[in-house]
Structures are given as structure tokens and as C-alpha cells.
Design a protein around this motif. Structure first.
Motif, mmCIF file in Angstrom:
data_model
loop_
_atom_site.group_PDB
_atom_site.id
_atom_site.type_symbol
_atom_site.label_atom_id
_atom_site.label_comp_id
_atom_site.label_asym_id
_atom_site.label_seq_id
_atom_site.Cartn_x
_atom_site.Cartn_y
_atom_site.Cartn_z
ATOM 1 N N ALA A 15 -84.129 -103.487 128.877
ATOM 2 C CA ALA A 15 -83.924 -103.179 127.405
ATOM 3 C C ALA A 15 -83.820 -101.741 127.061
ATOM 4 O O ALA A 15 -84.207 -100.937 127.786
ATOM 5 N N VAL A 16 -82.868 -101.589 126.299
ATOM 6 C CA VAL A 16 -82.587 -100.150 125.792
ATOM 7 C C VAL A 16 -83.897 -99.623 124.889
ATOM 8 O O VAL A 16 -84.749 -100.636 124.410
ATOM 9 N N THR A 17 -84.010 -98.463 124.769
ATOM 10 C CA THR A 17 -85.095 -97.991 123.694
ATOM 11 C C THR A 17 -84.326 -97.558 122.433
ATOM 12 O O THR A 17 -83.540 -96.671 122.569
ATOM 13 N N PRO A 18 -84.537 -98.225 121.150
ATOM 14 C CA PRO A 18 -83.995 -97.788 120.083
ATOM 15 C C PRO A 18 -84.353 -96.609 119.197
ATOM 16 O O PRO A 18 -85.638 -96.432 119.217
ATOM 17 N N PHE A 19 -83.584 -95.772 118.971
ATOM 18 C CA PHE A 19 -83.975 -94.707 118.201
ATOM 19 C C PHE A 19 -83.294 -94.524 116.851
ATOM 20 O O PHE A 19 -82.140 -95.208 116.837
ATOM 21 N N THR A 20 -83.759 -93.840 115.954
ATOM 22 C CA THR A 20 -83.061 -93.649 114.743
ATOM 23 C C THR A 20 -82.030 -92.413 114.898
ATOM 24 O O THR A 20 -82.094 -91.704 115.963
ATOM 25 N N GLU A 21 -81.194 -92.135 113.840
ATOM 26 C CA GLU A 21 -80.179 -91.203 114.111
ATOM 27 C C GLU A 21 -80.770 -89.882 114.299
ATOM 28 O O GLU A 21 -80.152 -88.875 114.796
ATOM 29 N N ASN A 22 -82.091 -89.395 113.969
ATOM 30 C CA ASN A 22 -82.713 -88.215 113.995
ATOM 31 C C ASN A 22 -83.594 -88.169 115.443
ATOM 32 O O ASN A 22 -84.114 -87.383 115.560
ATOM 33 N N GLY A 23 -83.482 -89.224 116.217
ATOM 34 C CA GLY A 23 -84.090 -89.350 117.516
ATOM 35 C C GLY A 23 -85.545 -89.847 117.508
ATOM 36 O O GLY A 23 -86.283 -89.898 118.539
ATOM 37 N N ALA A 24 -85.984 -90.384 116.199
ATOM 38 C CA ALA A 24 -87.462 -91.028 116.409
ATOM 39 C C ALA A 24 -87.258 -92.341 116.864
ATOM 40 O O ALA A 24 -86.305 -93.211 117.020
ATOM 41 N N LEU A 25 -88.562 -92.938 117.300
ATOM 42 C CA LEU A 25 -88.570 -94.335 117.619
ATOM 43 C C LEU A 25 -88.318 -95.238 116.572
ATOM 44 O O LEU A 25 -88.436 -94.994 115.578
ATOM 45 N N ASP A 26 -87.224 -96.337 116.747
ATOM 46 C CA ASP A 26 -87.002 -97.363 116.048
ATOM 47 C C ASP A 26 -87.935 -98.609 116.282
ATOM 48 O O ASP A 26 -87.103 -99.577 116.865
ATOM 49 N N LEU A 27 -88.933 -98.786 115.774
ATOM 50 C CA LEU A 27 -89.625 -99.849 116.221
ATOM 51 C C LEU A 27 -89.055 -101.354 115.424
ATOM 52 O O LEU A 27 -89.459 -102.307 115.876
ATOM 53 N N GLU A 28 -88.563 -101.100 114.503
ATOM 54 C CA GLU A 28 -88.059 -102.656 113.788
ATOM 55 C C GLU A 28 -86.832 -102.924 114.404
ATOM 56 O O GLU A 28 -86.606 -104.230 114.600
ATOM 57 N N SER A 29 -86.210 -101.886 115.029
ATOM 58 C CA SER A 29 -85.098 -102.398 116.089
ATOM 59 C C SER A 29 -85.551 -103.116 117.374
ATOM 60 O O SER A 29 -84.839 -103.887 117.795
ATOM 61 N N VAL A 30 -86.673 -102.326 117.766
ATOM 62 C CA VAL A 30 -87.171 -103.321 118.827
ATOM 63 C C VAL A 30 -87.519 -104.620 118.597
ATOM 64 O O VAL A 30 -87.208 -105.634 119.319
ATOM 65 N N ASP A 31 -87.836 -105.145 117.554
ATOM 66 C CA ASP A 31 -87.994 -106.388 117.004
ATOM 67 C C ASP A 31 -86.765 -107.290 116.992
ATOM 68 O O ASP A 31 -86.857 -108.332 117.700
ATOM 69 N N ARG A 32 -85.778 -106.793 116.518
ATOM 70 C CA ARG A 32 -84.571 -107.445 116.642
ATOM 71 C C ARG A 32 -84.132 -107.599 118.073
ATOM 72 O O ARG A 32 -83.722 -108.708 118.625
ATOM 73 N N MET A 33 -83.911 -106.393 118.664
ATOM 74 C CA MET A 33 -83.587 -106.748 120.030
ATOM 75 C C MET A 33 -84.362 -107.581 120.915
ATOM 76 O O MET A 33 -83.877 -108.390 121.822
ATOM 77 N N VAL A 34 -85.565 -107.533 120.973
ATOM 78 C CA VAL A 34 -86.648 -108.546 121.713
ATOM 79 C C VAL A 34 -85.792 -110.123 121.266
ATOM 80 O O VAL A 34 -85.840 -111.005 122.115
ATOM 81 N N ASP A 35 -85.776 -110.390 120.063
ATOM 82 C CA ASP A 35 -85.293 -111.712 119.293
ATOM 83 C C ASP A 35 -83.805 -111.792 120.113
ATOM 84 O O ASP A 35 -83.644 -113.085 120.534
ATOM 85 N N PHE A 36 -83.104 -111.058 120.158
ATOM 86 C CA PHE A 36 -81.741 -110.920 120.564
ATOM 87 C C PHE A 36 -81.940 -111.371 122.090
ATOM 88 O O PHE A 36 -80.859 -112.411 122.566
ATOM 89 N N TYR A 37 -82.518 -110.810 122.949
ATOM 90 C CA TYR A 37 -82.438 -111.112 124.374
ATOM 91 C C TYR A 37 -83.056 -112.372 124.849
ATOM 92 O O TYR A 37 -82.418 -113.366 125.379
#
Length: 310
Positions: A15-37
Motif C-alpha cells: 500500500a502507498v501512504t497517502p498525504f495531503t498536498e502539504n505533506g501531512a498524513l491523509d488518514l481519510e484516504s487510508v480508509d478509501r485505499m483499504v476498501d479499494f484494495y
């Protein structure tokens, strides 16, 4: 969640690690990513690997990502966590944390300082001692670690280190290594452990034909990895190759050093899996010319998939 065993097979998506455009962790995208995989058919997930930008995370961020992924999977998928570190103390601390959160096992790459067969074996014996009963994956990726592990050394580790239950095979070229290990276990000379393969799946059909149990790698279309493994398991190697061939041009492009991860994140963002394609600095970004290349490959891939009814 049950612990990782020698019987593991299928597709463990890196899995990739999602970040926001300013480089912070994007934990909401983590949820979508897990569901997608999971919806794509992944057997399991591997997080905090090199292409998960693990070296760019703080210890607390690593814990947060692992916690979020494990909470989202909720025991439905086994999760392997990369814990490679310069020292055993840090490795043990992260391992204990993620196993306490419900991880199935951990993955350990050798440090670049290992030069001899005896040093490599001693290192993994020390890893096993530090991790206790935690099962681990031996990551064999000499293109980035600069550590070449011969089959005889892997066999020694398998025979003497019981908690090594999987080889993440990323040697290149390395098909002969898979064959050697499988001949050894078939002859009863070594314990049979799981072999899952990396390198973006570039050699996946051939690796399965040599005895690999599946893939542990990332690709912006995990459907390809799942399809190839599924068709081989069903006794349909030609169909597996047809699926593989349709995705190969994009998979090849994504394997470029530096820009490859930017390509993967660009497509994942385009597919709505993550909100932003941002890599945490220092990290590459696609140029307009790179983006045009990827879009052309995507269009051709779509046409080819339609032709073979995928």
C-alpha cells in the motif's frame, strides 16, 4: 487476526501512504485505499514498505498509519507491516506495537552493511531473537539494499530460524532462485515457506510458473495482480498471460526509479482511491510530459482490456 504462516498465498498489495498536498498524513484516504484494495480482491495488505515512504514517517506517524489500516480491515485481511530499521531496538518496538494492534506479521529487509553469508545469517538470527514469536517476512531486494542473498543462505535461515515464514522475492533476475528454493523444499531439504514476489509484478507469470505463491507488491491496478494469480491457480496460464500483457506497458512505466511512485500515486488519485498524488519531500513529481505518457498508456490499456473482455 491470525498470524502469518508458511502457507500464505495470493496477493498482498504493497500500500502507498497517502498525504495531503502539504505533506501531512491523509488518514481519510487510508480508509478509501483499504476498501479499494479489498474490493480489488487482495488477499492481504503490506504497509510501511519502501514504496509506502516509510523512511519519511516519524515513529508516531508509522503507528498511526498501522492503527488506521488495521482498524479499517477489522480482521478481514491479514496485514504485514514493514519494520526495517538500523537498530534492533527500534524494530522490536514497532513490531510489538503493530502486533498488539492486530498485524499478522512484519517484514524485515537487510541493512546494506551486510557483506558475507555468515553476516546475513547472523543478522536474521538476531532479528528472530529480538522479535520473539512474531512471524516475519525476509525481504530480498538487492537492487535497493545492495545485499545479495544466495539460495543456500536463505535455506539456512529457513532451516534454523523458525519465525521466518515468507520470502518476499525481489531479486532481478531471480527466477532461478525461486526454482532452487522450491527444488530444495520439494526434496525435503528445507522447510517450505511462502514465496511472494515484488518488482511491481513485472515477472509475475514466470515467477508463479517457477513456484511462487503469489505477489507482494504494489501496482496502481491491483486487479492485474489478482487476475494473474487467480487464473494460474485455476489452471489457465494463457488467460493469466493475456491479462498480464494488457497491463504490462503501464506496469513497466511505473517501475522507473524515482518517478515510478509518482506515477502510481497519480493513477490512484485519478481513480479516486487517494485524494492527492503527493509524495512527501524529498520526492518526485510527474512532469507534463510524464503525465501525457501515463494518459496515453491508460487509454491503450483500456482498449486492450476491452478486446480481451476483462
Amino acid at each position: 487476526m491470525s498470524k502469518l504462516t508458511e502457507d500464505a498465498k495470493g496477493v498482498y498489495v504493497i500500500a502507498v501512504t497517502p498525504f495531503t498536498e502539504n505533506g501531512a498524513l491523509d488518514l481519510e484516504s487510508v480508509d478509501r485505499m483499504v476498501d479499494f484494495y479489498e474490493e480489488a480482491g487482495a488477499t492481504g495488505l503490506t504497509i510501511l514498505g519502501q514504496l509506502g515512504e516509510a523512511p519519511k514517517l516519524t515513529a508516531e506517524e508509522s503507528r498511526l498509519v498501522a492503527e488506521r489500516v488495521l482498524k479499517r480491515t477489522d480482521g478481514r485481511l491479514p496485514v504485514v507491516v514493514g519494520v526495517s530499521a538500523p537498530g534492533l531496538a527500534a524494530m522490536r518496538e514497532l513490531s510489538e506495537t503493530v502486533m498488539g494492534l492486530g498485524a499478522a506479521g512484519v517484514m524485515v529487509a537487510p541493512p546494506w552493511t551486510l557483506k558475507t553469508d555468515d553476516q546475513i545469517f547472523a543478522y536474521y538470527a538476531n532479528v528472530a531473537e529480538a522479535l520473539g514469536d512474531t512471524p516475519f517476512v525476509l525481504q530480498d531486494y538487492p537492487l535497493t539494499t545492495n545485499v545479495t542473498i544466495a539460495p543456500k543462505v536463505i535455506e539456512r535461515i529457513i532451516n534454523e530460524v523458525e519465525t521466518c515464514v515468507m520470502l518476499k522475492h525481489e531479486d532481478w533476475p531471480g527466477l532461478s532462485k525461486i526454482g532452487a528454493l522450491r527444488r530444495s523444499s520439494d526434496a525435503g531439504n528445507t522447510r517450505r515457506i511462502s514465496i511472494l514476489c515484488g518488482n511491481g509484478g513485472l515477472f509475475l507469470p514466470e515467477e508463479i510458473a517457477r513456484g511462487a505463491d503469489g505477489a507482494m507488491t504494489g501496482f496502481c491496478y491491483p486487479e492485474m495482480l489478482v487476475g494473474v494469480v487467480r487464473e494460474y491457480a485455476a489452471g489457465n496460464p494463457e488467460r493469466a498471460h493475456d491479462i498480464f500483457d494488457a497491463y504490462l506497458p503501464l506496469a513497466r512505466y511505473e517501475q522507473q526509479q524515482g518517478v515510478g511512485l509518482a506515477c502510481r500515486k497519480y493513477v490512484l488519485a485519478k481513480r479516486g482511491v487517494i485524494a492527492s498524488p503527493t509524495l512527501r519531500k524529498p520526492g518526485a513529481a510527474l512532469s507534463p510530459e510524464d503525465t501525457a505518457d501515463v494518459e496515453r498508456l491508460l487509454a491503450r490499456q483500456t482498449r486492450r482490456l476491452s478486446e480481451i473482455a476483462v
